[in-house]
Write a protein that holds these residues in place. Structure first.
Motif, PDB file in Angstrom:
ATOM      1  N   VAL A 111       0.834  -1.208   0.000  1.00 21.99           N
ATOM      2  CA  VAL A 111       0.000   0.000   0.000  1.00 21.99           C
ATOM      3  C   VAL A 111       0.865   1.253   0.000  1.00 21.99           C
ATOM      4  O   VAL A 111       1.901   1.316   0.678  1.00 21.99           O
ATOM      5  CB  VAL A 111      -0.940   0.014   1.226  1.00 21.99           C
ATOM      6  N   VAL A 112       0.423   2.251  -0.740  1.00 21.90           N
ATOM      7  CA  VAL A 112       1.094   3.545  -0.789  1.00 21.90           C
ATOM      8  C   VAL A 112       0.021   4.605  -0.969  1.00 21.90           C
ATOM      9  O   VAL A 112      -1.118   4.297  -1.341  1.00 21.90           O
ATOM     10  CB  VAL A 112       2.099   3.588  -1.968  1.00 21.90           C
ATOM     11  N   CYS A 113       0.363   5.832  -0.673  1.00 19.85           N
ATOM     12  CA  CYS A 113      -0.489   6.962  -1.036  1.00 19.85           C
ATOM     13  C   CYS A 113       0.375   7.883  -1.878  1.00 19.85           C
ATOM     14  O   CYS A 113       1.257   8.563  -1.341  1.00 19.85           O
ATOM     15  CB  CYS A 113      -1.026   7.686   0.194  1.00 19.85           C
ATOM     16  N   THR A 114       0.154   7.887  -3.173  1.00 18.78           N
ATOM     17  CA  THR A 114       1.039   8.634  -4.064  1.00 18.78           C
ATOM     18  C   THR A 114       0.838  10.139  -3.990  1.00 18.78           C
ATOM     19  O   THR A 114       1.735  10.901  -4.348  1.00 18.78           O
ATOM     20  CB  THR A 114       0.833   8.187  -5.530  1.00 18.78           C
ATOM     21  N   LEU A 115      -0.328  10.587  -3.515  1.00 19.29           N
ATOM     22  CA  LEU A 115      -0.610  12.019  -3.485  1.00 19.29           C
ATOM     23  C   LEU A 115      -0.219  12.675  -2.168  1.00 19.29           C
ATOM     24  O   LEU A 115       0.235  13.818  -2.154  1.00 19.29           O
ATOM     25  CB  LEU A 115      -2.088  12.274  -3.772  1.00 19.29           C
ATOM     26  N   CYS A 116      -0.417  11.984  -1.058  1.00 23.00           N
ATOM     27  CA  CYS A 116      -0.100  12.603   0.234  1.00 23.00           C
ATOM     28  C   CYS A 116       0.273  11.503   1.238  1.00 23.00           C
ATOM     29  O   CYS A 116       1.320  10.876   1.096  1.00 23.00           O
ATOM     30  CB  CYS A 116      -1.245  13.466   0.739  1.00 23.00           C
ATOM     31  N   TYR A 136       9.443   7.080  -0.988  1.00 26.48           N
ATOM     32  CA  TYR A 136       8.592   5.885  -0.881  1.00 26.48           C
ATOM     33  C   TYR A 136       7.384   6.002  -1.795  1.00 26.48           C
ATOM     34  O   TYR A 136       7.019   5.048  -2.493  1.00 26.48           O
ATOM     35  CB  TYR A 136       8.130   5.678   0.557  1.00 26.48           C
ATOM     36  N   ARG A 137       6.760   7.160  -1.804  1.00 27.00           N
ATOM     37  CA  ARG A 137       5.534   7.345  -2.583  1.00 27.00           C
ATOM     38  C   ARG A 137       5.772   7.164  -4.075  1.00 27.00           C
ATOM     39  O   ARG A 137       4.900   6.690  -4.809  1.00 27.00           O
ATOM     40  CB  ARG A 137       4.943   8.723  -2.299  1.00 27.00           C
ATOM     41  N   SER A 138       6.966   7.500  -4.554  1.00 30.43           N
ATOM     42  CA  SER A 138       7.253   7.345  -5.981  1.00 30.43           C
ATOM     43  C   SER A 138       7.813   5.958  -6.293  1.00 30.43           C
ATOM     44  O   SER A 138       7.370   5.298  -7.238  1.00 30.43           O
ATOM     45  CB  SER A 138       8.233   8.427  -6.449  1.00 30.43           C
ATOM     46  N   THR A 167      -6.437   6.632  -1.097  1.00 25.20           N
ATOM     47  CA  THR A 167      -6.941   7.958  -1.436  1.00 25.20           C
ATOM     48  C   THR A 167      -7.770   8.482  -0.267  1.00 25.20           C
ATOM     49  O   THR A 167      -7.951   7.798   0.741  1.00 25.20           O
ATOM     50  CB  THR A 167      -7.831   7.918  -2.688  1.00 25.20           C
ATOM     51  N   ALA A 168      -8.297   9.671  -0.431  1.00 25.75           N
ATOM     52  CA  ALA A 168      -9.160  10.236   0.604  1.00 25.75           C
ATOM     53  C   ALA A 168     -10.449   9.434   0.738  1.00 25.75           C
ATOM     54  O   ALA A 168     -11.113   9.493   1.774  1.00 25.75           O
ATOM     55  CB  ALA A 168      -9.480  11.694   0.275  1.00 25.75           C
ATOM     56  N   GLU A 169     -10.799   8.677  -0.308  1.00 24.01           N
ATOM     57  CA  GLU A 169     -12.043   7.901  -0.289  1.00 24.01           C
ATOM     58  C   GLU A 169     -11.837   6.467   0.199  1.00 24.01           C
ATOM     59  O   GLU A 169     -12.717   5.877   0.819  1.00 24.01           O
ATOM     60  CB  GLU A 169     -12.668   7.852  -1.695  1.00 24.01           C
TER      61      GLU A 169
END
Length: 213
Positions: A111-116, A136-138, A167-169
């Motif tokens: 799992v990653v969060c690429t935006l934040c 890490y995100r990239s 994501t936020a969702e």
């Protein structure tokens, strides 16, 4: 860390505890905010107590342990993680919409969060610093196998790696594979094998020999 603001945290000094520079700055900032009325000491204590004792990876470990030992719960978790997790009392901000993804002999999930830094607080607590970092995100997307190697995890070349972008969702929880040799273990004992990183996918569960009394 005590929060008796009327005594300005003298409790620590009475026991000879030496505070670090960061702790001293935090204490000073907290004192100023309280004195100016920007922060309610009681509310602050509740918030800190929540994240110290009620929110954290131990919650997720309980979810995983139950899924390992209860096939019906596992099926529910994979079909409706939000409801299955809520049934154990783990709900709240950053955990409103959960999805569980299961590791198998053929597939490893990460799992990653690429935006934040979207992260499932109710089951994992606050995100580690590295999870929020740009490298890490990239790299988790471009070179997941290399990232896992950096974390000390080497997977067989034939094992597929799936990367899930929080994501936020939607926020994800990895259901790691149950270690061999744990037949007959209680949920409580199984939970001791579950690490935070294994629920993000950057690590694996502990082996029985690592926790056996």
């Amino acid at each position: 860390m005590t929060h008796d603001h009327s005594h300005h945290h003298d409790h620590d000094h009475e026991h000879g505890t030496v505070l670090s520079d960061v702790e001293l700055r935090v204490r000073a900032l907290e004192t100023v905010l309280v004195q100016k009325g920007y922060v309610d000491p009681a509310a602050l204590d509740v918030l800190i107590e929540t994240y110290e004792t009620r929110v954290g990876p131990h919650n997720g470990a309980r979810v995983v342990a139950k899924a390992w030992s209860d096939p019906a719960y596992r099926d529910w978790l994979l079909k409706d993680a939000t409801a299955a997790i809520a049934s154990l009392g783990y709900t709240g901000r950053q955990g409103e919409h959960m999805v569980a993804v299961a590791n198998t002999p053929e597939t490893h999930n990460m799992v990653v969060c690429t935006l934040c830094s979207c992260y499932p607080w109710p089951v994992l607590g606050l995100p580690p610093v590295w999870y929020k970092s740009a490298p890490y995100r990239s790299r988790a997307v471009m070179d997941p196998r290399g990232v896992l190697k950096d974390f000390g995890v080497t997977l067989p070349p034939e094992k597929q790696i799936k990367v899930w972008d929080s994501t936020a969702e939607i926020r994800y929880l990895v259901l790691p594979e149950r270690p061999a040799g744990t037949e007959g273990w209680s949920e409580e004992k199984l939970a001791t094998l579950v690490t935070r990183d294994s629920m993000i996918g950057t690590g694996l569960p502990k082996q029985p020999a690592e926790v056996a009394a």
